[in-house]
Design a protein around this motif. Structure first.
Motif, PDB file in Angstrom:
ATOM      1  N   TYR A   2       0.845  -1.191   0.000  1.00  0.00           N
ATOM      2  CA  TYR A   2       0.000   0.000   0.000  1.00  0.00           C
ATOM      3  C   TYR A   2       0.879   1.238   0.000  1.00  0.00           C
ATOM      4  N   LYS A   3       0.286   2.344  -0.415  1.00  0.00           N
ATOM      5  CA  LYS A   3       1.052   3.593  -0.452  1.00  0.00           C
ATOM      6  C   LYS A   3       0.349   4.670   0.366  1.00  0.00           C
ATOM      7  N   LYS A   4       1.081   5.704   0.639  1.00  0.00           N
ATOM      8  CA  LYS A   4       0.565   6.838   1.398  1.00  0.00           C
ATOM      9  C   LYS A   4      -0.728   7.344   0.745  1.00  0.00           C
ATOM     10  N   TYR A  10      -7.415  -2.716   8.718  1.00  0.00           N
ATOM     11  CA  TYR A  10      -6.330  -3.330   9.491  1.00  0.00           C
ATOM     12  C   TYR A  10      -6.908  -4.001  10.734  1.00  0.00           C
ATOM     13  N   VAL A  18      -3.493   5.069   5.317  1.00  0.00           N
ATOM     14  CA  VAL A  18      -2.049   4.868   5.315  1.00  0.00           C
ATOM     15  C   VAL A  18      -1.442   6.273   5.260  1.00  0.00           C
ATOM     16  N   VAL A  21       4.579   5.387   4.716  1.00  0.00           N
ATOM     17  CA  VAL A  21       5.302   4.122   4.653  1.00  0.00           C
ATOM     18  C   VAL A  21       6.756   4.498   4.838  1.00  0.00           C
ATOM     19  N   TYR A  35       7.594   0.221   7.703  1.00  0.00           N
ATOM     20  CA  TYR A  35       6.349   0.166   8.465  1.00  0.00           C
ATOM     21  C   TYR A  35       5.301   1.045   7.796  1.00  0.00           C
ATOM     22  N   TYR A  36       4.045   0.599   7.927  1.00  0.00           N
ATOM     23  CA  TYR A  36       2.926   1.472   7.600  1.00  0.00           C
ATOM     24  C   TYR A  36       2.648   2.301   8.848  1.00  0.00           C
ATOM     25  N   LEU A  38      -0.359   4.049  10.274  1.00  0.00           N
ATOM     26  CA  LEU A  38      -1.796   4.028  10.016  1.00  0.00           C
ATOM     27  C   LEU A  38      -2.537   4.922  10.985  1.00  0.00           C
ATOM     28  N   TYR A  49       1.479   1.455  14.092  1.00  0.00           N
ATOM     29  CA  TYR A  49       2.655   1.144  13.293  1.00  0.00           C
ATOM     30  C   TYR A  49       2.626  -0.335  12.973  1.00  0.00           C
ATOM     31  N   VAL A  52       5.381  -3.598   7.108  1.00  0.00           N
ATOM     32  CA  VAL A  52       4.861  -3.828   5.761  1.00  0.00           C
ATOM     33  C   VAL A  52       4.763  -5.323   5.487  1.00  0.00           C
TER      34      VAL A  52
END
Length: 165
Positions: A2-4, A10, A18, A21, A35-36, A38, A49, A52
């Motif tokens: 996933y991206k910002k 979750y 997100v 990252v 780490y994501y 979130l 946190y 990934v």
């Protein structure tokens, strides 16, 4: 990966943004691991946190608009969840909450709504455990549907309530 800016589900935190990252410079975290970062939508002041490469907590995309509409149109035919052993009721609730399966969430909500009505009809109180999970799961489902459909929270909550009842 996933991206910002993505929205994901979750585990029992439900829908999350997100926020970033990145590698973390926090004691106890592997500085070489990504780490994501979130931000749970339901609890806007908390931060989660998540590595990934996490294998413990389930992560999935939020429903698309089409998926959300399909789920909503099928709510009336979706059977309520069954719990065979009352001693393990709360354990089963936690399991369903954490597995992030949207259909299971709806089935559990239906079961809890029916259970509440039966108890009221019998002159008994709805248990605090049942109330807790109905409220928590209802909020998570409403939030995800709101994001998927682009609707405001109150409209989505009312639509869900009328379909589940």
């Amino acid at each position: 990966m996933y991206k910002k800016g993505d929205y994901i589900v979750y585990g029992s935190d439900g829908p999350c943004l997100v926020y970033d990252v990145t590698k973390l410079n926090i004691p106890g975290c592997d500085r070489h691991r990504k780490y994501y970062v979130l931000h749970p939508v339901i609890s806007d002041k908390s931060v989660v946190y998540c590595p990934v490469d996490n294998q413990k907590v389930k992560i999935r995309d939020i429903l698309s608009s089409d998926e959300a509409k399909e789920v909503l149109s099928g709510i009336s035919t979706l059977p309520e969840m069954k719990i065979d052993n009352e001693k393990f009721r709360e354990e089963r609730y936690r399991e369903v909450l954490c597995n992030t399966d949207f259909s299971d969430w709806i089935r559990m909500i239906k079961m809890l709504v029916i259970r509440r009505q039966r108890r009221v009809d019998e002159g008994r109180k709805f248990t605090s455990i049942d109330e807790k999970y109905l409220r928590e799961l209802g909020e998570i489902v409403t939030c995800e549907l709101s994001l998927a459909l682009g609707e405001d929270h109150d409209t989505t909550e009312e639509m869900l309530r009328s379909l589940v009842s």
